[in-house]
Design a protein around this motif. Structure first.
Motif, PDB file in Angstrom:
ATOM      1  N   HIS A  21      23.032  75.379  -4.190  1.00 17.05           N
ATOM      2  CA  HIS A  21      24.391  75.139  -3.685  1.00 17.05           C
ATOM      3  C   HIS A  21      24.647  76.058  -2.489  1.00 17.05           C
ATOM      4  N   ASN A  22      25.164  75.480  -1.397  1.00 15.78           N
ATOM      5  CA  ASN A  22      25.314  76.284  -0.189  1.00 15.78           C
ATOM      6  C   ASN A  22      26.747  76.713   0.077  1.00 15.78           C
ATOM      7  N   THR A  23      27.687  76.286  -0.769  1.00 14.11           N
ATOM      8  CA  THR A  23      29.090  76.646  -0.576  1.00 14.11           C
ATOM      9  C   THR A  23      29.610  77.337  -1.829  1.00 14.11           C
ATOM     10  N   VAL A  24      30.237  78.461  -1.649  1.00 14.95           N
ATOM     11  CA  VAL A  24      30.761  79.247  -2.764  1.00 14.95           C
ATOM     12  C   VAL A  24      32.213  79.588  -2.480  1.00 14.95           C
ATOM     13  N   ASP A  28      23.205  88.022  -1.289  1.00 13.43           N
ATOM     14  CA  ASP A  28      22.086  87.085  -1.248  1.00 13.43           C
ATOM     15  C   ASP A  28      22.532  85.762  -1.862  1.00 13.43           C
ATOM     16  N   ALA A  29      21.641  84.794  -1.852  1.00 13.10           N
ATOM     17  CA  ALA A  29      22.016  83.434  -2.266  1.00 13.10           C
ATOM     18  C   ALA A  29      22.314  83.326  -3.757  1.00 13.10           C
ATOM     19  N   THR A  30      21.946  84.339  -4.519  1.00  9.95           N
ATOM     20  CA  THR A  30      22.151  84.274  -5.962  1.00  9.95           C
ATOM     21  C   THR A  30      23.334  85.107  -6.434  1.00  9.95           C
ATOM     22  N   LEU A  31      24.053  85.723  -5.522  1.00  7.65           N
ATOM     23  CA  LEU A  31      25.131  86.610  -5.941  1.00  7.65           C
ATOM     24  C   LEU A  31      26.282  86.594  -4.947  1.00  7.65           C
ATOM     25  N   ALA A  32      27.481  86.386  -5.492  1.00  6.30           N
ATOM     26  CA  ALA A  32      28.712  86.546  -4.722  1.00  6.30           C
ATOM     27  C   ALA A  32      29.573  87.564  -5.458  1.00  6.30           C
ATOM     28  N   THR A  33      30.236  88.435  -4.717  1.00  9.50           N
ATOM     29  CA  THR A  33      31.072  89.450  -5.345  1.00  9.50           C
ATOM     30  C   THR A  33      32.477  89.422  -4.764  1.00  9.50           C
ATOM     31  N   ARG A  86      25.992  81.567   2.799  1.00  9.20           N
ATOM     32  CA  ARG A  86      26.247  82.998   2.674  1.00  9.20           C
ATOM     33  C   ARG A  86      27.162  83.552   3.749  1.00  9.20           C
ATOM     34  N   ALA A  87      27.531  82.752   4.734  1.00 10.10           N
ATOM     35  CA  ALA A  87      28.420  83.245   5.790  1.00 10.10           C
ATOM     36  C   ALA A  87      29.874  83.002   5.397  1.00 10.10           C
ATOM     37  N   PRO A  88      30.715  84.014   5.547  1.00  8.18           N
ATOM     38  CA  PRO A  88      32.133  83.812   5.215  1.00  8.18           C
ATOM     39  C   PRO A  88      32.788  82.845   6.201  1.00  8.18           C
ATOM     40  N   GLU A  97      44.902  79.519  -6.068  1.00  9.11           N
ATOM     41  CA  GLU A  97      44.931  79.999  -4.678  1.00  9.11           C
ATOM     42  C   GLU A  97      43.500  80.237  -4.209  1.00  9.11           C
ATOM     43  N   LEU A  98      43.176  79.717  -3.049  1.00  5.36           N
ATOM     44  CA  LEU A  98      41.863  79.970  -2.471  1.00  5.36           C
ATOM     45  C   LEU A  98      41.882  81.345  -1.808  1.00  5.36           C
ATOM     46  N   LEU A  99      40.974  82.200  -2.249  1.00  4.55           N
ATOM     47  CA  LEU A  99      40.907  83.547  -1.682  1.00  4.55           C
ATOM     48  C   LEU A  99      39.908  83.605  -0.529  1.00  4.55           C
ATOM     49  N   ALA A 100      38.709  83.047  -0.751  1.00  2.00           N
ATOM     50  CA  ALA A 100      37.653  83.115   0.257  1.00  2.00           C
ATOM     51  C   ALA A 100      36.596  82.083  -0.068  1.00  2.00           C
ATOM     52  N   TYR A 101      35.844  81.684   0.967  1.00  3.87           N
ATOM     53  CA  TYR A 101      34.684  80.863   0.677  1.00  3.87           C
ATOM     54  C   TYR A 101      33.594  81.071   1.713  1.00  3.87           C
TER      55      TYR A 101
END
Lengths: 112, 114
Positions: free
Chosen positions: A29-32, A71-76, A52-54, A44-48
């Motif tokens: 998946h390329n969108t988080v 990295d592609a396996t982790l969003a914080t 991996r680019a904001p 509420e959408l905070l960020a996406y």
């Protein structure tokens, strides 16, 4: 079935403390997304991120919130310092552009 | 600006009956998708059904179907033979084709009466 994994499921912390929430998106998946849900404000959408680019973090209080994808396996998602008004359920979701997005189970944050 | 509106904060239906949840949206894009998500008390967000705007045929998933009216920018969800497990909050959502941003409506809480 592939899942979006969020940790922790629950977090209780004192005002002023740093909080870090983690999300493991589905491989490929390329969108988080990071969402916050409260009774008063709804979702509420905070960020996406894409690849991996904001792309947009305008929904986030910049002075205390930060979102990263090291990295592609982790969003914080970090909150420093936390405040009682940050108490909410925080969701991570991942997907492909125009596909159906899969949500994690959420992190219920309580700031006392 | 792209917006999604659900005008029914709460709905109720008798078990085994049919209920329709409304959703309208606003966009200038011509090709896009629309989604309905279900959020039961467990708070897990579950994708119920997806509609592709260029398809004239309304999407169907078992007891769930949509009435998609592109010109009117309307996307309602019909639940047939309602079951107690259908009780949840339902969200209509639109992902922007240009940005990928997933925009949600305010949600409709559905109560199913036995």
């Amino acid at each position: 079935d592939a899942r979006v994994t969020q940790t922790p499921r629950h977090k209780v912390t004192e005002m002023g403390q740093e909080v870090t929430m983690r999300c493991q998106p589905i491989l490929g998946h390329n969108t988080v997304f990071w969402y916050r849900q409260t009774m008063m404000q709804g979702l509420e959408l905070l960020a996406y991120f894409r690849n991996r680019a904001p792309l947009d973090d305008s929904g986030m209080p910049k002075d205390r919130f930060s979102a990263e994808m090291p990295d592609a396996t982790l969003a914080t998602l970090k909150i420093q310092p936390s405040e009682p008004r940050d108490s909410a359920v925080y969701f991570c979701a991942s997907g492909l552009l125009l596909g159906g997005y899969t949500f994690g189970s959420g992190t219920r944050l309580t700031v006392v | 600006a792209q917006t999604v509106t659900q005008s029914q904060p709460e709905m109720s239906v008798q078990e085994a009956e049919t209920v329709t949840l409304s959703c309208t949206y606003d966009t200038s894009e011509s090709d896009y998708y629309l989604f309905w998500y279900k959020q039961p008390p467990s708070r897990q967000m579950i994708l119920v059904i997806r509609q592709e705007a260029y398809k004239q045929q309304n999407a169907t998933e078992n007891r769930f179907s949509v009435n998609f009216q592109k010109a009117a920018k309307s996307f309602s969800l019909k639940i047939s033979d309602s079951q107690l497990g259908d009780a949840a909050m339902y969200f209509c959502a639109y992902p922007s084709s240009n940005t990928g941003k997933l925009i949600f409506g305010q949600g409709t809480t559905l109560q199913v009466k036995p």
